[in-house]
Design a protein around this motif. Sequence first.
Motif, PDB file in Angstrom:
ATOM      1  N   PRO A 174       0.722  -1.195  -0.002  1.00 55.32           N
ATOM      2  CA  PRO A 174      -0.102  -0.110  -0.074  1.00 55.32           C
ATOM      3  C   PRO A 174       0.838   1.263  -0.006  1.00 55.32           C
ATOM      4  O   PRO A 174       1.888   1.174   0.555  1.00 55.32           O
ATOM      5  N   ALA A 175       0.568   2.433  -0.577  1.00 58.26           N
ATOM      6  CA  ALA A 175       1.043   3.741  -0.693  1.00 58.26           C
ATOM      7  C   ALA A 175       1.275   4.204   0.813  1.00 58.26           C
ATOM      8  O   ALA A 175       2.001   4.677   1.020  1.00 58.26           O
ATOM      9  N   GLY A 176       0.241   4.105   1.528  1.00 57.89           N
ATOM     10  CA  GLY A 176       0.199   4.497   2.948  1.00 57.89           C
ATOM     11  C   GLY A 176      -0.253   6.305   2.861  1.00 57.89           C
ATOM     12  O   GLY A 176      -0.468   6.518   2.015  1.00 57.89           O
ATOM     13  N   THR A 177      -0.210   6.588   4.143  1.00 62.08           N
ATOM     14  CA  THR A 177      -0.863   7.922   4.351  1.00 62.08           C
ATOM     15  C   THR A 177       0.394   8.856   4.731  1.00 62.08           C
ATOM     16  O   THR A 177       0.915   8.297   5.653  1.00 62.08           O
ATOM     17  N   ALA A 178       0.623  10.154   4.290  1.00 61.93           N
ATOM     18  CA  ALA A 178       1.909  10.782   4.628  1.00 61.93           C
ATOM     19  C   ALA A 178       1.538  11.214   6.128  1.00 61.93           C
ATOM     20  O   ALA A 178       0.320  11.528   6.803  1.00 61.93           O
ATOM     21  N   LEU A 179       2.402  11.090   6.966  1.00 61.16           N
ATOM     22  CA  LEU A 179       2.585  11.592   8.200  1.00 61.16           C
ATOM     23  C   LEU A 179       2.089  12.873   8.472  1.00 61.16           C
ATOM     24  O   LEU A 179       2.421  13.931   7.687  1.00 61.16           O
ATOM     25  N   VAL A 180       1.474  13.218   9.555  1.00 63.48           N
ATOM     26  CA  VAL A 180       1.117  14.412   9.931  1.00 63.48           C
ATOM     27  C   VAL A 180       1.847  14.745  11.348  1.00 63.48           C
ATOM     28  O   VAL A 180       2.060  13.798  12.045  1.00 63.48           O
ATOM     29  N   ALA A 181       2.193  15.891  11.778  1.00 60.00           N
ATOM     30  CA  ALA A 181       3.065  15.985  12.690  1.00 60.00           C
ATOM     31  C   ALA A 181       2.176  16.609  14.004  1.00 60.00           C
ATOM     32  O   ALA A 181       1.308  17.739  13.665  1.00 60.00           O
ATOM     33  N   ALA A 182       2.326  16.266  15.259  1.00 60.62           N
ATOM     34  CA  ALA A 182       1.885  16.819  16.245  1.00 60.62           C
ATOM     35  C   ALA A 182       2.629  18.175  16.856  1.00 60.62           C
ATOM     36  O   ALA A 182       3.503  18.006  16.518  1.00 60.62           O
ATOM     37  N   SER A 190       3.112  11.819  15.332  1.00 63.66           N
ATOM     38  CA  SER A 190       4.204  11.833  14.737  1.00 63.66           C
ATOM     39  C   SER A 190       4.937  13.046  15.165  1.00 63.66           C
ATOM     40  O   SER A 190       4.405  14.059  15.250  1.00 63.66           O
ATOM     41  N   THR A 191       6.280  12.882  15.134  1.00 65.60           N
ATOM     42  CA  THR A 191       7.119  14.176  15.516  1.00 65.60           C
ATOM     43  C   THR A 191       7.525  14.838  14.021  1.00 65.60           C
ATOM     44  O   THR A 191       7.998  16.027  14.452  1.00 65.60           O
ATOM     45  N   THR A 192       7.152  14.352  13.244  1.00 65.74           N
ATOM     46  CA  THR A 192       7.532  14.868  11.741  1.00 65.74           C
ATOM     47  C   THR A 192       6.537  14.235  10.758  1.00 65.74           C
ATOM     48  O   THR A 192       5.725  13.190  10.942  1.00 65.74           O
ATOM     49  N   THR A 193       6.673  14.984   9.507  1.00 64.37           N
ATOM     50  CA  THR A 193       5.883  14.724   8.583  1.00 64.37           C
ATOM     51  C   THR A 193       6.795  13.850   7.259  1.00 64.37           C
ATOM     52  O   THR A 193       6.148  13.965   6.130  1.00 64.37           O
ATOM     53  N   THR A 194       7.966  13.611   7.656  1.00 60.58           N
ATOM     54  CA  THR A 194       8.682  12.671   6.664  1.00 60.58           C
ATOM     55  C   THR A 194       8.765  11.301   6.190  1.00 60.58           C
ATOM     56  O   THR A 194       9.515  10.753   6.983  1.00 60.58           O
ATOM     57  N   GLY A 195       7.495  10.992   6.206  1.00 59.16           N
ATOM     58  CA  GLY A 195       7.365   9.383   5.997  1.00 59.16           C
ATOM     59  C   GLY A 195       5.695   9.135   5.696  1.00 59.16           C
ATOM     60  O   GLY A 195       4.956  10.048   5.424  1.00 59.16           O
TER      61      GLY A 195
END
Length: 123
Positions: free
Chosen positions: A20-28, A107-112
């Motif tokens: 699956p492509a997955g969903t882009a991470l969003v940061a808290a 998540s701590t970052t949006t890179t993934g």
Amino acid sequence: MATTQLAYSNLVPNGNLAQPAGTALVAAPTNDMQLADAFPELTVLRVTNSDDDTALTITVKAGDHPPALAAGQGDLAVSVAFGATQFIGPFESGRFVQNDGSMLIESTTTTGTITALRVPRNT
């Protein structure tokens, strides 16, 4: 606070599932991710970190009472090394389910990306 909804990618018994492509991470703290109508014992999270020099932390938030009787054990925080993929779970309902039946993830970052895999029950 905005919430990004995650959807399950169902694993297929005696079969296969294309990546699956997955969903882009969003940061808290400005955003979080929610898996509505969660099945924690059947859930495995696949997290990729596409950053080239920084680890990220995925936090599965402890539930609220009721129904999460083991929520006192706290959140589950998992570090994902840069350029890596980590599988997290399955989980315990008594620790991670929110009172609306969902699971919350930060998540701590949006890179993934993140993918919620649902493991089928034995039939």
